[in-house]
Design a protein around this motif. Structure first.
Motif, PDB file in Angstrom:
ATOM      1  N   UNK A 100       0.823  -1.218   0.000  1.00 10.10           N
ATOM      2  CA  UNK A 100       0.000   0.000   0.000  1.00 10.10           C
ATOM      3  C   UNK A 100       0.853   1.262   0.000  1.00 10.10           C
ATOM      4  N   UNK A 101       2.073   1.171   0.562  1.00 10.63           N
ATOM      5  CA  UNK A 101       2.924   2.360   0.686  1.00 10.63           C
ATOM      6  C   UNK A 101       4.059   2.384  -0.337  1.00 10.63           C
ATOM      7  N   UNK A 102       4.042   1.450  -1.273  1.00  9.67           N
ATOM      8  CA  UNK A 102       5.192   1.245  -2.165  1.00  9.67           C
ATOM      9  C   UNK A 102       5.544   2.470  -3.013  1.00  9.67           C
ATOM     10  N   UNK A 103       4.569   3.349  -3.259  1.00  7.03           N
ATOM     11  CA  UNK A 103       4.853   4.505  -4.124  1.00  7.03           C
ATOM     12  C   UNK A 103       5.344   5.709  -3.322  1.00  7.03           C
ATOM     13  N   UNK A 104       5.369   5.598  -1.987  1.00  4.46           N
ATOM     14  CA  UNK A 104       5.753   6.732  -1.145  1.00  4.46           C
ATOM     15  C   UNK A 104       7.270   6.912  -1.084  1.00  4.46           C
ATOM     16  N   UNK A 105       7.694   8.167  -0.861  1.00  2.55           N
ATOM     17  CA  UNK A 105       9.140   8.441  -0.871  1.00  2.55           C
ATOM     18  C   UNK A 105       9.593   9.380   0.251  1.00  2.55           C
ATOM     19  N   UNK A 106       8.656   9.935   1.024  1.00  4.03           N
ATOM     20  CA  UNK A 106       9.055  10.964   1.993  1.00  4.03           C
ATOM     21  C   UNK A 106       9.908  10.382   3.126  1.00  4.03           C
ATOM     22  N   UNK A 107       9.439   9.300   3.698  1.00  5.92           N
ATOM     23  CA  UNK A 107      10.198   8.648   4.778  1.00  5.92           C
ATOM     24  C   UNK A 107      10.213   7.144   4.541  1.00  5.92           C
ATOM     25  N   UNK A 108      11.423   6.593   4.439  1.00  6.92           N
ATOM     26  CA  UNK A 108      11.574   5.137   4.338  1.00  6.92           C
ATOM     27  C   UNK A 108      11.669   4.589   5.760  1.00  6.92           C
ATOM     28  N   UNK A 109      10.615   3.911   6.154  1.00  7.65           N
ATOM     29  CA  UNK A 109      10.456   3.460   7.532  1.00  7.65           C
ATOM     30  C   UNK A 109      10.629   1.936   7.547  1.00  7.65           C
ATOM     31  N   UNK A 110      11.723   1.498   8.160  1.00  9.53           N
ATOM     32  CA  UNK A 110      12.053   0.071   8.119  1.00  9.53           C
ATOM     33  C   UNK A 110      11.910  -0.561   9.491  1.00  9.53           C
ATOM     34  N   UNK A 111      11.189  -1.661   9.556  1.00  4.45           N
ATOM     35  CA  UNK A 111      11.071  -2.414  10.807  1.00  4.45           C
ATOM     36  C   UNK A 111      11.981  -3.633  10.733  1.00  4.45           C
ATOM     37  N   UNK A 112      12.892  -3.756  11.700  1.00  3.33           N
ATOM     38  CA  UNK A 112      13.721  -4.959  11.801  1.00  3.33           C
ATOM     39  C   UNK A 112      12.965  -5.957  12.672  1.00  3.33           C
ATOM     40  N   UNK A 113      12.570  -7.067  12.068  1.00  5.71           N
ATOM     41  CA  UNK A 113      11.729  -8.058  12.755  1.00  5.71           C
ATOM     42  C   UNK A 113      12.344  -9.433  12.584  1.00  5.71           C
ATOM     43  N   UNK A 114      12.476 -10.156  13.669  1.00  6.93           N
ATOM     44  CA  UNK A 114      13.216 -11.411  13.649  1.00  6.93           C
ATOM     45  C   UNK A 114      14.541 -11.161  12.932  1.00  6.93           C
ATOM     46  N   UNK A 115      15.198 -10.094  13.340  1.00  9.30           N
ATOM     47  CA  UNK A 115      16.420  -9.627  12.682  1.00  9.30           C
ATOM     48  C   UNK A 115      17.659  -9.940  13.524  1.00  9.30           C
ATOM     49  N   UNK A 116      18.712 -10.352  12.824  1.00 15.68           N
ATOM     50  CA  UNK A 116      20.027 -10.515  13.437  1.00 15.68           C
ATOM     51  C   UNK A 116      21.054 -10.108  12.394  1.00 15.68           C
ATOM     52  N   UNK A 117      21.985  -9.249  12.768  1.00 16.89           N
ATOM     53  CA  UNK A 117      22.997  -8.776  11.833  1.00 16.89           C
ATOM     54  C   UNK A 117      23.857  -9.906  11.292  1.00 16.89           C
ATOM     55  N   UNK A 118      24.236 -10.841  12.153  1.00 17.06           N
ATOM     56  CA  UNK A 118      25.070 -11.952  11.689  1.00 17.06           C
ATOM     57  C   UNK A 118      24.306 -12.842  10.720  1.00 17.06           C
ATOM     58  N   UNK A 119      23.033 -13.102  11.048  1.00 18.80           N
ATOM     59  CA  UNK A 119      22.218 -13.935  10.166  1.00 18.80           C
ATOM     60  C   UNK A 119      22.057 -13.271   8.802  1.00 18.80           C
ATOM     61  N   UNK A 120      21.862 -11.954   8.821  1.00 14.81           N
ATOM     62  CA  UNK A 120      21.723 -11.227   7.561  1.00 14.81           C
ATOM     63  C   UNK A 120      22.975 -11.407   6.700  1.00 14.81           C
ATOM     64  N   UNK A 121      24.154 -11.312   7.352  1.00 14.71           N
ATOM     65  CA  UNK A 121      25.410 -11.478   6.611  1.00 14.71           C
ATOM     66  C   UNK A 121      25.518 -12.914   6.077  1.00 14.71           C
ATOM     67  N   UNK A 122      25.148 -13.888   6.911  1.00 14.09           N
ATOM     68  CA  UNK A 122      25.201 -15.286   6.465  1.00 14.09           C
ATOM     69  C   UNK A 122      24.239 -15.538   5.302  1.00 14.09           C
ATOM     70  N   UNK A 123      23.044 -14.957   5.383  1.00 13.17           N
ATOM     71  CA  UNK A 123      22.085 -15.101   4.277  1.00 13.17           C
ATOM     72  C   UNK A 123      22.689 -14.564   2.975  1.00 13.17           C
ATOM     73  N   UNK A 124      23.364 -13.423   3.087  1.00 18.43           N
ATOM     74  CA  UNK A 124      23.988 -12.822   1.897  1.00 18.43           C
ATOM     75  C   UNK A 124      25.102 -13.719   1.369  1.00 18.43           C
ATOM     76  N   UNK A 125      25.922 -14.257   2.296  1.00 20.25           N
ATOM     77  CA  UNK A 125      27.036 -15.128   1.886  1.00 20.25           C
ATOM     78  C   UNK A 125      26.495 -16.372   1.184  1.00 20.25           C
ATOM     79  N   UNK A 126      25.429 -16.945   1.737  1.00 20.40           N
ATOM     80  CA  UNK A 126      24.856 -18.145   1.118  1.00 20.40           C
ATOM     81  C   UNK A 126      24.328 -17.849  -0.280  1.00 20.40           C
ATOM     82  N   UNK A 127      23.665 -16.715  -0.434  1.00 22.78           N
ATOM     83  CA  UNK A 127      23.096 -16.445  -1.751  1.00 22.78           C
ATOM     84  C   UNK A 127      24.204 -16.128  -2.767  1.00 22.78           C
TER      85      UNK A 127
END
Ligand code: IPE
Ligand code: MG
Length: 222
Positions: A106-133
């Motif tokens: 619903x908000x995909x066309x908006x540009x004023x504020x990019x509001x990001x929710x980190x949910x079930x987030x871990x920085x190390x896991x994110x890096x590992x996901x990137x390495x795997x891909x």
């Protein structure tokens, strides 16, 4: 967004009352971003480690997320806010996944504020996901290991398209990163306040911006 539990404990309230009060701080910070022209706001709402909490608390937090998305969706659309998420969204209850996807669409066309929710987030896991891909692309013969630059690596992170943060605000006085945006925080300025997250208001946000503006950023230069 730390200190909800201690805020509640101070008042003899259940921890969930602290989380509920914390959602009001989100509204205040989002409004302060809109007013000051801050274009990116990322909130560490629920870490991978938070799954270890008692089921009652985890379920309460998921319900708060669902309610937040229900209540705020139309306002985000109206105010020019675009919702994003980082983290392993597939680990969330399916109703939260659906509400998140709906609000992001619903908000995909908006540009004023990019509001990001980190949910079930871990920085190390994110890096590992990137390495795997990346490793998969190499194994399939579609990527030369020498072509893995910072830019290519970043395009595989959950934060692809979101610039590195200029400022990290940590509430409740804790002096640690707690597995948040480990790659992205390399040159981020850190502002720590003793205030618990539910007490963190507009003035505290503006004070953090003032503090940021007084820093001299050299990025390793002179
Ligand atoms: C942060 O507050 C909110 C979430 C992790 C969802 P805490 O729940 O960590 O509060 P304290 O650290 O117990 O005070
Ligand atoms: Mg905490």
């Amino acid at each position: 967004m730390d200190g909800n539990g201690r805020w509640a404990e101070q008042r003899g309230l259940p921890r969930l009352a602290g989380h509920e009060a914390g959602s009001k701080s989100i509204e205040r910070c989002v409004q302060a971003c809109l007013d000051t022209g801050v274009q990116y706001l990322t909130l560490y709402a629920f870490s991978s480690e938070n799954w270890k909490r008692p089921a009652l608390e985890v379920n309460g937090l998921m319900l708060l997320l669902e309610n937040f998305l229900n209540q705020k969706r139309d306002e985000m659309v109206r105010e020019g806010i675009r919702l994003h998420h980082i983290g392993r969204i597939h680990e969330l209850p399916s109703v939260c996944q659906r509400k998140l996807r709906e609000a992001m669409q619903a908000t995909a066309a908006n540009t004023k504020l990019h509001f990001t929710l980190a949910l079930s987030y871990s920085g190390r896991t994110e890096i590992l996901d990137a390495v795997q891909s990346l490793a998969r692309e190499v194994a399939e013969g579609n990527l030369d290991p020498k072509a893995i630059t910072s830019q290519v690596f970043e395009s595989h992170l959950h934060t692809a398209g979101i610039p590195d943060p200029d400022l990290l605000i940590r509430t409740s006085g804790e002096m640690r990163i707690s597995n948040f945006l480990l790659w992205q925080l390399s040159y981020t300025e850190i502002h720590v306040t003793k205030k618990y997250w539910p007490d963190f208001g507009r003035d505290d946000f503006l004070a953090a911006l003032d503090d940021f503006q007084s820093r001299s950023r050299r990025f390793g230069g002179v």
